[in-house]
Design an enzyme around this catalytic site. Structure first.
Site, PDB file in Angstrom:
ATOM      1  N   LYS A 214       4.150  -6.308   2.950  1.00 40.31           N
ATOM      2  CA  LYS A 214       2.980  -6.512   3.804  1.00 40.31           C
ATOM      3  C   LYS A 214       1.700  -6.640   2.988  1.00 40.31           C
ATOM      4  O   LYS A 214       1.628  -6.205   1.835  1.00 40.31           O
ATOM      5  CB  LYS A 214       2.820  -5.343   4.792  1.00 40.31           C
TER       6      LYS A 214
ATOM      7  N   GLY B 118       1.671   1.141  -4.236  1.00 38.24           N
ATOM      8  CA  GLY B 118       2.497   0.063  -4.768  1.00 38.24           C
ATOM      9  C   GLY B 118       3.786   0.519  -5.408  1.00 38.24           C
ATOM     10  O   GLY B 118       4.649  -0.314  -5.739  1.00 38.24           O
TER      11      GLY B 118
ATOM     12  N   SER C 178       0.796  -1.229   0.000  1.00 35.16           N
ATOM     13  CA  SER C 178       0.000   0.000   0.000  1.00 35.16           C
ATOM     14  C   SER C 178       0.828   1.279   0.000  1.00 35.16           C
ATOM     15  O   SER C 178       0.263   2.369  -0.122  1.00 35.16           O
ATOM     16  CB  SER C 178      -0.922   0.011   1.222  1.00 35.16           C
ATOM     17  N   TYR C 179       2.134   1.193   0.149  1.00 30.95           N
ATOM     18  CA  TYR C 179       2.942   2.407   0.178  1.00 30.95           C
ATOM     19  C   TYR C 179       2.959   3.067  -1.200  1.00 30.95           C
ATOM     20  O   TYR C 179       3.429   2.481  -2.181  1.00 30.95           O
ATOM     21  CB  TYR C 179       4.383   2.109   0.610  1.00 30.95           C
ATOM     22  N   SER C 180       2.449   4.292  -1.254  1.00 30.39           N
ATOM     23  CA  SER C 180       2.413   5.056  -2.513  1.00 30.39           C
ATOM     24  C   SER C 180       1.810   4.232  -3.644  1.00 30.39           C
ATOM     25  O   SER C 180       2.357   4.168  -4.749  1.00 30.39           O
ATOM     26  CB  SER C 180       3.811   5.561  -2.882  1.00 30.39           C
TER      27      SER C 180
END
Length: 331
Positions: free
Chosen positions: A88, A64, A60-62
């Protein structure tokens, strides 16, 4: 660089883990302070050159793009067999781009099996070394989650599984379900621990010590609050809505802790970040704190903290102003 085993496993990891939330397309997600691939390159290169082999990101960071940048740059600077990659699952990759669709998030079998394939594609690898549940799923039976994670391991798509912030009773329940069914158990816990938030010392850390689970504390510098005198702001802290909510009710009390960090750093002639990180590294259960870096010099401060020996008197001074905080970071 120092190396340790991750918990009770045979996996060798650097004593510091580079957190990769900083890396990503600034136009993706809600973090305009993230660094694109060109800006990320010197930091990841420096990390590899300094012996860091442990990298933590999330689907989920940025949206993907953190996984994409990390995978691309690690290929430039090191061999896959020399790196330990952690990612994650729980939130959808497009979590900040509007309402998610059914089955795009959570820890159902469908979500886990879809998410691991998507992460491997973005990272450009055949497997990750550590696959972690980002949060607890209140809407999926834990038996379904643990069996699906076990199948990910048995399929060769992850070497180990880990968990992130949750209540200690939830973590114990998940471990019991896995053990009772002969499934893979969590080998690590990525929890929230720093001088401004020590509630994990009550239940989760003793549990992990007893069970031989390695700790990978996130935000060991309290989202930068422990790296500068109180009251100073940066572009990131001004736009960090989550970070503000963590400390909104204890600014005065937290300020007293920050003052002591500043005093000891001044007495030692060191950056505040080294003092704050050295305190986290003292915890017996900590395998590797997750450090963020937006400049190569931030890595140098973190590496220097590995050799910083603190006296009992200094530790007592750092811990004395702490007051209990409301549980946060995962509710």
């Amino acid at each position: 660089m120092q190396y340790v085993k991750l918990g009770n496993t045979g996996l060798d990891i650097s004593r510091l883990c580079l957190g990769c939330m900083t890396f990503g397309d600034p136009d993706a997600g809600t973090h305009p302070w993230t660094l694109d691939v060109q800006q990320s390159r010197p930091i990841i290169r420096h990390a590899v050159e300094q012996g860091i082999n442990f990298f933590d990101t999330a689907n989920s960071y940025s949206a993907g793009t953190s996984e994409v940048i990390l995978g691309q740059l690690l290929k430039e600077f090191t061999r896959r067999e020399d790196t330990v990659i952690a990612t994650k699952v729980f939130y959808p990759a497009n979590m900040w781009q509007g309402a998610s669709k059914p089955n795009e998030q959570g820890l159902s079998r469908k979500a886990i099996l879809s998410s691991i394939d998507a992460s491997l594609t973005r990272l450009g690898v055949d497997y990750v070394d550590l696959y972690q549940v980002h949060r607890w799923d209140y809407h999926t039976p834990i038996e379904e989650t643990m069996e699906a994670l076990h199948d990910v391991v048995k399929a060769g798509k992850a070497r180990y599984i880990g968990a992130s912030s949750m209540y200690a009773w939830q973590f114990a329940k998940a471990q019991h379900v896995a053990a009772a069914n002969g499934w893979s158990r969590f080998v690590s816990m990525q929890n929230y621990l720093n001088l401004l938030y020590r509630e994990e010392e009550r239940e989760m850390i003793p549990l992990c010590l007893d069970q031989g689970v390695g700790l990978m504390p996130w935000s060991p510098l309290a989202r930068g609050r422990l790296t500068r005198p109180k009251g100073q702001e940066t572009a990131r802290t001004l736009s960090d809505v989550s970070g503000k909510s963590f400390y909104a009710g204890t600014e005065v009390e937290d300020g007293r802790v920050i003052d002591v960090v500043e005093q000891i750093a001044s007495e030692r002639g060191l950056p505040m970040a080294q003092v704050a990180l050295a305190w986290v590294l003292r915890h017996r259960a900590v395998s590797a704190p997750i450090i963020g870096a937006s400049k190569p010099g931030h890595l140098d401060d973190a590496i220097a903290a590995l050799g910083l020996q603190m006296s009992d008197e200094e530790v007592a001074r750092l811990e004395a102003p702490y007051v209990p905080h409301a549980v946060t970071g995962f509710k």
